[in-house]
Structures are given as C-alpha cells and as structure tokens.
Design a protein around this motif. Structure first.
Motif, PDB file in Angstrom:
ATOM      1  N   LEU A 255       0.787  -1.313   0.079  1.00  0.00           N
ATOM      2  CA  LEU A 255      -0.088  -0.337  -0.466  1.00  0.00           C
ATOM      3  C   LEU A 255       0.977   1.096  -0.168  1.00  0.00           C
ATOM      4  CD1 LEU A 255      -2.531  -1.268   2.731  1.00  0.00           C
ATOM      5  CD2 LEU A 255      -2.811  -0.799   0.258  1.00  0.00           C
ATOM      6  N   ILE A 256       1.861   1.458   0.742  1.00  0.00           N
ATOM      7  CA  ILE A 256       2.786   2.162   0.784  1.00  0.00           C
ATOM      8  C   ILE A 256       3.781   2.460   0.124  1.00  0.00           C
ATOM      9  CG2 ILE A 256       4.528   3.524   2.405  1.00  0.00           C
ATOM     10  CD1 ILE A 256       3.445   2.129   4.934  1.00  0.00           C
ATOM     11  N   ALA A 257       4.142   1.728  -0.421  1.00  0.00           N
ATOM     12  CA  ALA A 257       5.569   1.838  -1.707  1.00  0.00           C
ATOM     13  C   ALA A 257       4.413   2.600  -3.035  1.00  0.00           C
ATOM     14  CB  ALA A 257       5.527   1.131  -2.529  1.00  0.00           C
ATOM     15  N   PRO A 258       3.259   2.352  -3.657  1.00  0.00           N
ATOM     16  CA  PRO A 258       3.235   2.891  -4.825  1.00  0.00           C
ATOM     17  C   PRO A 258       2.774   4.660  -4.522  1.00  0.00           C
ATOM     18  CG  PRO A 258       1.833   0.995  -4.508  1.00  0.00           C
ATOM     19  CD  PRO A 258       3.142   1.188  -3.162  1.00  0.00           C
ATOM     20  N   ILE A 259       2.288   5.026  -3.371  1.00  0.00           N
ATOM     21  CA  ILE A 259       2.176   5.929  -3.242  1.00  0.00           C
ATOM     22  C   ILE A 259       3.660   7.281  -3.242  1.00  0.00           C
ATOM     23  CG2 ILE A 259       1.313   7.436  -0.535  1.00  0.00           C
ATOM     24  CD1 ILE A 259      -0.709   5.917   0.224  1.00  0.00           C
TER      25      ILE A 259
ATOM     26  N   MET B 146      11.907   9.166  -8.177  1.00  0.00           N
ATOM     27  CA  MET B 146      12.607   7.797  -6.758  1.00  0.00           C
ATOM     28  C   MET B 146      13.144   7.006  -7.690  1.00  0.00           C
ATOM     29  SD  MET B 146      11.686   7.182  -3.286  1.00  0.00           S
ATOM     30  CE  MET B 146      12.071   9.441  -2.696  1.00  0.00           C
ATOM     31  N   PRO B 147      14.531   6.402  -7.333  1.00  0.00           N
ATOM     32  CA  PRO B 147      14.871   4.980  -7.920  1.00  0.00           C
ATOM     33  C   PRO B 147      14.007   3.797  -7.206  1.00  0.00           C
ATOM     34  CG  PRO B 147      16.552   6.299  -7.597  1.00  0.00           C
ATOM     35  CD  PRO B 147      15.711   7.354  -6.666  1.00  0.00           C
ATOM     36  N   PRO B 148      13.604   2.915  -7.632  1.00  0.00           N
ATOM     37  CA  PRO B 148      13.041   1.560  -7.124  1.00  0.00           C
ATOM     38  C   PRO B 148      13.447   1.303  -5.573  1.00  0.00           C
ATOM     39  CG  PRO B 148      12.870   1.456  -9.263  1.00  0.00           C
ATOM     40  CD  PRO B 148      14.226   2.603  -8.981  1.00  0.00           C
ATOM     41  N   GLN B 149      14.565   1.419  -5.671  1.00  0.00           N
ATOM     42  CA  GLN B 149      15.480   0.804  -4.476  1.00  0.00           C
ATOM     43  C   GLN B 149      15.211   1.693  -2.550  1.00  0.00           C
ATOM     44  OE1 GLN B 149      19.395  -0.997  -4.581  1.00  0.00           O
ATOM     45  NE2 GLN B 149      20.427   0.613  -2.540  1.00  0.00           N
ATOM     46  N   ALA B 150      15.105   2.796  -3.384  1.00  0.00           N
ATOM     47  CA  ALA B 150      15.370   4.435  -2.563  1.00  0.00           C
ATOM     48  C   ALA B 150      13.005   4.303  -2.115  1.00  0.00           C
ATOM     49  CB  ALA B 150      15.586   5.207  -3.410  1.00  0.00           C
TER      50      ALA B 150
END
Length: 211
Positions: A128-132, A140-144
């Motif tokens: 839920l959080i990552a897509p926001i 922002m890079p995916p790893q960040a």
C-alpha cells in the motif's frame, strides 16, 4: 451462536488473554472458561494453542489490510492517502494495541510461524505504501522507494509500541507525527513544482502535534 459467531468470540477472547498473560502464560483452560465453552471445543476449532494464536494473527492481518486500504481508497490525492492510511493504522492499533505490542516486542515467544505472519502483514502494508511514495516522487529510484517504505513501516510499529507508555497520545496525534515524518523525509525527492501540505490533511493547523 452460529459457528462463525462462536469462532469470532473465541478469537476475541484469545486475543485478550494473550495480551494480558503473554503467549506462553496464556492457557487454553482460561480461554475456554472465559468463552463459556469446553476446552475440547477450542481444540476442535483451532487444533492447538499455536493454531489459535495463528488464527488470531491471520484475522488481525486481514482486518488491518482492509481498514487501511479502504481508508486510502477514499482519498483524492497521494498526500491524503498518507494521512488516511496512517490514521486508519493507528486507530486499528488502538483496538488491538496490547496483543500487537506483545507480538512486535516478543515475536519469538509464539510458534515459528508467528514471525512469518508478521512479515506477511508488513508486506501487505508495503504494497500500500510503496505506490504512494512512487506517486509522490516519480523520479525516486525503486531501491529508494523500497527503503523509505521499510523505514515508514518500522517507524509506525515503534510508534504504536511507544504509545502504550503514553496513552495521552491519540491515534490522530500519532498519524500526524508519522505524516510529518514522511513529508520531511520525502521533501527532497518531490518534483520542483510539488509542494508539501501546509497542514496534515484532516488536522487543523493549530491542533497538529507537529507544530
């Protein structure tokens, strides 16, 4: 009672007893007595004390995902999603605070599957959080994104445990603290045209504990 109602009652009581006694000290005898059922009936439903704890964790995990995802779905902007999701999380913790604190502080006291169940709950929240975060900071890079997501989840858990020692801190206070923390962490990654909210959504500026 129907079977579903009886199972719900058993889980409610078991969660309370686990929170009061701790998993190891909790007894099936006490849980059965509080439910007004026989101990064999508990075993019929859940198989063992381990099975009863895992059923309680699975129910709580599903409920947490439901309340947070529903709250976020009602938002119109990523900023509002953060606020609504945080508020729903801490309001949920209010109703399950002691049992969740026991699991967060002592995950190894239960059966081996306890740790994995907690990780599954974290992965649900991560989804839920990552897509926001990605929506707020598209460059922002995916790893960040993954790193910030893990930081936020860990901070929410520690704040939930901390609130047990500070009962004057409301769910709205905690949500505002976490939203403020999130904005400060994210502000250097937002696009130049973006701006942070002047107040936490839903919290009047004069009442925000972040002021």
């Amino acid at each position: 009672m129907s079977r579903a109602e009886r199972k719900r009652q058993m889980l409610d009581v078991a969660e309370q007893v686990f929170a009061e006694r701790g998993y190891r000290a909790a007894s099936m005898d006490e849980i059965a007595e509080r439910c007004g059922v026989s101990k064999p009936m508990l075993y019929e439903y859940f198989g063992s004390k381990d099975g009863l704890l895992m059923a309680a964790i699975d129910r709580a995990k599903a409920e947490l995902y439901e309340v947070t995802s529903r709250a976020m779905a009602e938002a119109d902007t990523p900023q509002e999603m953060v606020w609504r999701g945080m508020l729903a999380y801490f309001e949920f913790m209010d109703s399950h605070s002691h049992s969740f604190a026991m699991l967060l502080q002592e995950p190894m006291v239960g059966p081996p599957a306890t740790g994995e169940a907690l990780e599954q709950a974290r992965r649900q929240q991560s989804g839920l959080i990552a897509p926001i975060i990605a929506a707020l900071a598209p460059n922002m890079p995916p790893q960040a994104v993954d790193a910030y997501t893990e930081i936020i989840i860990g901070a929410c858990e520690r704040l939930a445990v901390w609130r047990l020692r500070h009962p004057q801190v409301t769910a709205r206070d905690a949500a505002a603290y976490m939203a403020d923390f999130t904005w400060n962490a994210m502000k250097h990654h937002l696009p130049e045209h973006a701006s942070l909210p002047t107040a936490v959504p839903g919290v009047p500026r004069s009442e925000s504990p972040a002021d």
